[in-house]
Write an enzyme that holds these catalytic residues in place. Structure first.
Site, PDB file in Angstrom:
ATOM      1  N   ARG A  18       4.292  -0.199  -4.828  1.00 53.56           N
ATOM      2  CA  ARG A  18       4.750  -1.456  -3.285  1.00 53.56           C
ATOM      3  C   ARG A  18       3.280  -1.692  -2.337  1.00 53.56           C
ATOM      4  O   ARG A  18       3.414  -3.136  -2.929  1.00 53.56           O
ATOM      5  CB  ARG A  18       6.105  -0.695  -3.102  1.00 53.56           C
ATOM      6  CG  ARG A  18       6.977  -1.266  -2.073  1.00 53.56           C
ATOM      7  CD  ARG A  18       6.062  -1.405  -0.875  1.00 53.56           C
ATOM      8  NE  ARG A  18       6.075  -0.650   0.151  1.00 53.56           N
ATOM      9  CZ  ARG A  18       4.937  -0.699   1.319  1.00 53.56           C
ATOM     10  NH1 ARG A  18       4.731  -2.007   1.561  1.00 53.56           N
ATOM     11  NH2 ARG A  18       5.009   0.832   1.985  1.00 53.56           N
ATOM     12  N   ASP A  19       2.968  -0.793  -2.200  1.00 49.87           N
ATOM     13  CA  ASP A  19       2.357  -1.414  -0.453  1.00 49.87           C
ATOM     14  C   ASP A  19       1.079  -2.647  -0.781  1.00 49.87           C
ATOM     15  O   ASP A  19       0.142  -3.184  -0.698  1.00 49.87           O
ATOM     16  CB  ASP A  19       2.078  -0.426   0.102  1.00 49.87           C
ATOM     17  CG  ASP A  19       1.595  -0.927   1.565  1.00 49.87           C
ATOM     18  OD1 ASP A  19       1.659  -2.123   1.935  1.00 49.87           O
ATOM     19  OD2 ASP A  19       1.893  -0.300   2.554  1.00 49.87           O
ATOM     20  N   HIS A 210       1.014   7.260   7.434  1.00 49.91           N
ATOM     21  CA  HIS A 210       0.825   6.115   6.310  1.00 49.91           C
ATOM     22  C   HIS A 210      -0.639   4.963   7.523  1.00 49.91           C
ATOM     23  O   HIS A 210      -0.400   4.544   7.959  1.00 49.91           O
ATOM     24  CB  HIS A 210       1.715   4.978   6.542  1.00 49.91           C
ATOM     25  CG  HIS A 210       1.838   4.095   6.264  1.00 49.91           C
ATOM     26  ND1 HIS A 210       3.000   3.965   4.202  1.00 49.91           N
ATOM     27  CD2 HIS A 210       1.605   2.919   5.659  1.00 49.91           C
ATOM     28  CE1 HIS A 210       2.559   2.443   4.116  1.00 49.91           C
ATOM     29  NE2 HIS A 210       1.195   1.837   4.887  1.00 49.91           N
ATOM     30  N   HIS A 212      -3.546   2.802   6.734  1.00 47.24           N
ATOM     31  CA  HIS A 212      -4.450   1.582   6.416  1.00 47.24           C
ATOM     32  C   HIS A 212      -5.721   2.027   6.349  1.00 47.24           C
ATOM     33  O   HIS A 212      -6.217   2.680   7.982  1.00 47.24           O
ATOM     34  CB  HIS A 212      -3.913   0.062   6.726  1.00 47.24           C
ATOM     35  CG  HIS A 212      -3.191   0.186   6.198  1.00 47.24           C
ATOM     36  ND1 HIS A 212      -2.692  -0.610   4.754  1.00 47.24           N
ATOM     37  CD2 HIS A 212      -1.423   0.546   6.575  1.00 47.24           C
ATOM     38  CE1 HIS A 212      -1.150  -1.585   4.586  1.00 47.24           C
ATOM     39  NE2 HIS A 212      -0.677  -0.365   5.373  1.00 47.24           N
ATOM     40  N   CYS A 243      -0.106  -5.329   4.637  1.00 47.75           N
ATOM     41  CA  CYS A 243       1.600  -5.862   4.834  1.00 47.75           C
ATOM     42  C   CYS A 243       1.394  -7.676   5.242  1.00 47.75           C
ATOM     43  O   CYS A 243       0.581  -8.219   5.647  1.00 47.75           O
ATOM     44  CB  CYS A 243       1.374  -5.595   6.083  1.00 47.75           C
ATOM     45  SG  CYS A 243       3.223  -6.312   6.630  1.00 47.75           S
ATOM     46  N   ASN A 252      -4.739  -0.597   1.515  1.00 45.51           N
ATOM     47  CA  ASN A 252      -4.363   1.334   2.303  1.00 45.51           C
ATOM     48  C   ASN A 252      -5.398   2.985   1.999  1.00 45.51           C
ATOM     49  O   ASN A 252      -6.452   2.147   1.345  1.00 45.51           O
ATOM     50  CB  ASN A 252      -2.894   2.304   0.979  1.00 45.51           C
ATOM     51  CG  ASN A 252      -1.802   0.925   1.952  1.00 45.51           C
ATOM     52  OD1 ASN A 252      -1.811  -0.073   1.175  1.00 45.51           O
ATOM     53  ND2 ASN A 252      -1.220   1.848   2.274  1.00 45.51           N
TER      54      ASN A 252
END
Ligand code: HMG
Ligand code: MG
Length: 302
Positions: A18-19, A210, A212, A243, A252
């Site tokens: 996903r990310d 989370h 990055h 994002c 990430n």
């Protein structure tokens, strides 16, 4: 001098499908996404965020969300999650074999508006309904709070707003909150200040981090979080990600680098190194560009 004590095991939430993929200009073919997710689950990762039920016009890289979610071979003991922004997204998620719904909003108004086209207050109303309906349909719900450590448009973010939104998300019924350093500006001191405030209100197991790695501080931030007793970390294999609605957001924290550091510290991840490494090489080949992670570049040494 005494050696610091760290948790004995850590849960990694793999967000690469996903990310990792959402910000890439290369559209990874659906069958390759499915094959990659299957490789991730067979490596021992027991939590995988597989896709996003957002508006495909906003995130074209994940426009095949339903086909991916329905095409993967679900392994027992693996939680398969997907991002959901609104009721339209929830309906799509409920029609797919997803175990967990991830709702998201930002701690800064401008990023929230750019990312989901609503004010924070409007988003809270939407997410309360999504969370209620997801739970009524027997799905667990995870919350993301983005821009906790800084916003690409507003700079500093008020910690009181972080606390208010944390309370708001837990009141809605989320099981776990992931605190997002969306543009990679967190540092270990800031991480511990935020965690100190939140851990007075919630137990450590309710909070995930989370990070990055835009400015190379993600691993130091992991260490700062481990020192505070945090045992849940989001990461993306090979360091893919970012994002698209946060200028300057880049990769990430890499799952393979995280796994390397943790296991070399004696902290269990339950992931098989060789399988993780092959899955990284697989997606590197599909992306047709070198991945950013150190262990892909320099190998995993035991
Ligand atoms: P909007 O344009 O305001 O939506 O987008 P709307 O409600 O006005 O509807 C407009 C059209 O979109 C309608 O279609 C809807 O049906 C459709 P039309 O009638 O015009 O044909 N639509 C949808 N279609 C499919 N699935 C849906 C959906 N919703 C509406 N779920 C919306 C609002 C939230 C949908 C949009 O802004 C969006 O999709 N945003 C997602 C952006 C995104 O995915 N960002 C990246 C993820 S967040 C992140 O990366 C941060 C994180 O990693 C943590 C961190 O690092 O901090 C989680
Ligand atoms: Mg992210």
């Amino acid at each position: 001098m005494t050696v610091r004590r760290f948790p004995t095991s850590v849960h990694i939430r793999e967000v690469g499908p996903r990310d990792g993929l959402q910000n890439e200009s290369t559209f990874v073919p659906t069958k390759d996404k499915i094959e990659w997710i299957n490789q991730l689950s067979s490596s021992g990762l027991n939590y995988i965020e597989v896709t996003s039920f957002v508006n495909p016009k906003w995130i074209p890289a994940l426009s095949d969300a339903e086909i991916v979610a329905k095409g993967i071979q679900k392994a027992p003991n693996v939680t398969y999650a997907a991002l959901v922004p609104n009721m339209r997204g929830l309906i799509r998620a409920l029609d797919s074999p997803i175990d967990e719904v991830s709702v998201f909003l930002s701690a800064s108004e401008s990023h929230n508006k750019k990312n989901i086209n609503k004010t924070i207050r409007e988003t809270e109303v939407v997410l309360a309904e999504v969370t209620r309906e997801a739970i009524a349909n027997h799905k667990s719900v995870r919350g993301y709070l983005s821009t906790v450590f800084g916003c690409p448009f507003e700079g500093k973010v008020d910690i009181n707003e972080v606390i208010r939104l944390t309370d708001s998300l837990f009141e809605m019924g989320i099981e776990e909150l992931s605190l997002g350093d969306t543009i990679g500006v967190a540092n270990p001191v800031h991480v511990q200040i935020v965690l100190e405030a939140l851990l007075k209100r919630y137990p450590q197991e309710k909070i995930a981090m989370h990070f990055h790695n835009t400015r190379g501080t993600a691993m130091a931030n992991v260490l700062a979080s481990l020192e505070m007793g945090i045992t849940k970390f989001d990461s993306s294999l090979g360091g893919l990600g970012g994002c698209p609605y946060a200028p300057g957001a880049s990769g990430n924290l890499a799952t393979d680098d995280l796994h390397y550091m943790l296991t070399s510290m004696g902290i269990q991840t339950n992931i098989q190194t060789d399988k993780l490494h092959s899955a990284a090489l697989f997606i590197q080949d599909k992306m047709n560009k070198p991945l950013d992670s150190y262990t892909v570049k320099y190998g995993m040494k035991d």
